[in-house]
Design a protein around this motif. Sequence first.
Motif, PDB file in Angstrom:
ATOM      1  N   ASP A 192      46.644  -1.457 -66.997  1.00  0.00           N
ATOM      2  CA  ASP A 192      45.886  -2.669 -67.327  1.00  0.00           C
ATOM      3  C   ASP A 192      46.311  -3.836 -66.438  1.00  0.00           C
ATOM      4  N   ASP A 193      45.419  -4.814 -66.321  1.00  0.00           N
ATOM      5  CA  ASP A 193      45.726  -6.122 -65.722  1.00  0.00           C
ATOM      6  C   ASP A 193      46.379  -6.031 -64.341  1.00  0.00           C
ATOM      7  N   ALA A 194      45.881  -5.142 -63.497  1.00  0.00           N
ATOM      8  CA  ALA A 194      46.429  -5.071 -62.135  1.00  0.00           C
ATOM      9  C   ALA A 194      45.942  -6.267 -61.324  1.00  0.00           C
ATOM     10  N   TRP A 195      46.835  -6.830 -60.523  1.00  0.00           N
ATOM     11  CA  TRP A 195      46.455  -7.927 -59.619  1.00  0.00           C
ATOM     12  C   TRP A 195      47.487  -8.045 -58.505  1.00  0.00           C
ATOM     13  N   ALA A 196      47.081  -8.670 -57.425  1.00  0.00           N
ATOM     14  CA  ALA A 196      47.998  -8.900 -56.305  1.00  0.00           C
ATOM     15  C   ALA A 196      47.714 -10.280 -55.743  1.00  0.00           C
ATOM     16  N   ARG A 197      48.680 -10.808 -55.004  1.00  0.00           N
ATOM     17  CA  ARG A 197      48.477 -12.086 -54.325  1.00  0.00           C
ATOM     18  C   ARG A 197      47.941 -11.835 -52.928  1.00  0.00           C
ATOM     19  N   ALA A 198      47.130 -12.758 -52.456  1.00  0.00           N
ATOM     20  CA  ALA A 198      46.669 -12.688 -51.072  1.00  0.00           C
ATOM     21  C   ALA A 198      47.871 -12.843 -50.148  1.00  0.00           C
ATOM     22  N   SER A 199      47.767 -12.328 -48.933  1.00  0.00           N
ATOM     23  CA  SER A 199      48.868 -12.472 -47.967  1.00  0.00           C
ATOM     24  C   SER A 199      48.440 -13.429 -46.863  1.00  0.00           C
ATOM     25  N   ILE A 200      49.434 -13.935 -46.131  1.00  0.00           N
ATOM     26  CA  ILE A 200      49.122 -14.673 -44.909  1.00  0.00           C
ATOM     27  C   ILE A 200      49.364 -13.659 -43.790  1.00  0.00           C
ATOM     28  N   GLY A 201      48.313 -13.154 -43.212  1.00  0.00           N
ATOM     29  CA  GLY A 201      48.465 -12.168 -42.146  1.00  0.00           C
ATOM     30  C   GLY A 201      49.055 -10.860 -42.646  1.00  0.00           C
ATOM     31  N   VAL A 202      49.718 -10.123 -41.746  1.00  0.00           N
ATOM     32  CA  VAL A 202      50.264  -8.811 -42.111  1.00  0.00           C
ATOM     33  C   VAL A 202      51.780  -8.747 -41.960  1.00  0.00           C
ATOM     34  N   ASN A 203      52.398  -9.823 -41.499  1.00  0.00           N
ATOM     35  CA  ASN A 203      53.843  -9.760 -41.249  1.00  0.00           C
ATOM     36  C   ASN A 203      54.691  -9.875 -42.500  1.00  0.00           C
ATOM     37  N   ARG A 204      54.169 -10.593 -43.506  1.00  0.00           N
ATOM     38  CA  ARG A 204      54.943 -10.751 -44.736  1.00  0.00           C
ATOM     39  C   ARG A 204      54.565  -9.656 -45.727  1.00  0.00           C
ATOM     40  N   PRO A 205      55.546  -9.157 -46.488  1.00  0.00           N
ATOM     41  CA  PRO A 205      55.214  -8.146 -47.487  1.00  0.00           C
ATOM     42  C   PRO A 205      54.381  -8.742 -48.621  1.00  0.00           C
ATOM     43  N   GLY A 206      53.529  -7.897 -49.219  1.00  0.00           N
ATOM     44  CA  GLY A 206      52.741  -8.334 -50.366  1.00  0.00           C
ATOM     45  C   GLY A 206      53.356  -7.821 -51.656  1.00  0.00           C
ATOM     46  N   ALA A 207      52.811  -8.274 -52.790  1.00  0.00           N
ATOM     47  CA  ALA A 207      53.295  -7.798 -54.087  1.00  0.00           C
ATOM     48  C   ALA A 207      52.113  -7.606 -55.028  1.00  0.00           C
ATOM     49  N   ALA A 208      52.187  -6.545 -55.841  1.00  0.00           N
ATOM     50  CA  ALA A 208      51.147  -6.288 -56.841  1.00  0.00           C
ATOM     51  C   ALA A 208      51.811  -6.098 -58.203  1.00  0.00           C
ATOM     52  N   TYR A 209      51.064  -6.448 -59.228  1.00  0.00           N
ATOM     53  CA  TYR A 209      51.584  -6.408 -60.598  1.00  0.00           C
ATOM     54  C   TYR A 209      50.593  -5.699 -61.517  1.00  0.00           C
TER      55      TYR A 209
END
Lengths: 208, 154
Positions: B32-49
């Motif tokens: 349930d309630d999956a979401w992620a934050r947008a990234s700035i480009g591809v160099n920084r790692p992303g996170a999903a919850y």
Amino acid sequence: MRRRTALGYGATALGAMGLTLFVGWWRVDGPGAPEAVASLPIPLTEMDFRLTDHEGQPVGPETLVGRPTMVFFGFTFCPDVCPTTLSDISGWLDALGEDAGQMNVVFITVDPDRDTVEAMAEYVGYFHPAIRGWTGAQDQIARAAEGFRASYERVPTDGGDYTMTHTASVFLFDAAGGFVSMIDYHEPREFAVPKIRRALEEETEGAT
Amino acid sequence: MTKLTIPMLATLTTLALTSGVALAGSEDVVVDDAWARASIGVNRPGAAYMTIRNTGDEAVTLTGISTPLAMMPEIHESKTNAEGVSSMAPAGEITIAPGEAAELAPGGLHAMLMQLQQPMTEGDSFPLTLSFSDGGDVTVDVPILGIAARGPEG
Ligand SMILES: [Cu+2]
């Protein structure tokens, strides 16, 4: 001295509340007496470091004296804790409304190798407009962290990359540059916003 | 898996006969309630919850994640110690008891998306596959919210 009596009650109530919170913090998270004394930030007026803000302007601790201040450390390659702190702070600033405009809000990077002025400018642009991003030379970042009694460390990751551990607390100072209090990571808004208001109010009291 | 009892084997056999695949638990996983934050480009790692719920009556163990979006996705855990210092490390396998849930939320467990193959753009979504120790997979579509998002509602 007479005017202080009326204020005194409020101050006592605030003091009692502060004491309760403090005792709670002491019992739960307090690192112990001698270290706790050493771990409080020194006044901004006693700090000494030279950094550059996200608009390329030279800045230092003196830039912050004259208005209440909120400072925290982080890095823009941080996927979880830092964007969360920045979102929390943006939320607190929204809750403060117009009063937010009277504050300095500064995000100091602990990863200046990757966090250039341009990187900081792009990153802070996604959050509340009051938030400023400061970066600079490694030794100056180290001096800043020392003044705030913040710590950070570079940690290698599997992919040959690295991440940073860092103090995630938010530091609050009054307009005179004196340390007021700290907002711990993930502290609920019910506690955070009154703490910020206290830093704002010390300015008004000092001005009268 | 060290103690495979006769009843367990029987259950496995029954499952194998009924569904064609020998799964023990992962088919009862609901995300349930999956979401992620947008990234700035591809160099920084992303996170999903997300919230991973085990609706079955056997424990399930999440062993890994994969997504075409990132070369190195991994479940991480952020921790803040008594001195207020935050750090982050791989969380390893996560076992979810029957009726329980694993909460991936800011400041704790998160799906860390390292080596992004393309930027994470607000308004887009991406598939994320959760792999379990019984060999089963659960794939969820993760909506990408703004960088300043605080939860699944933005
Ligand atoms: Cu992580």
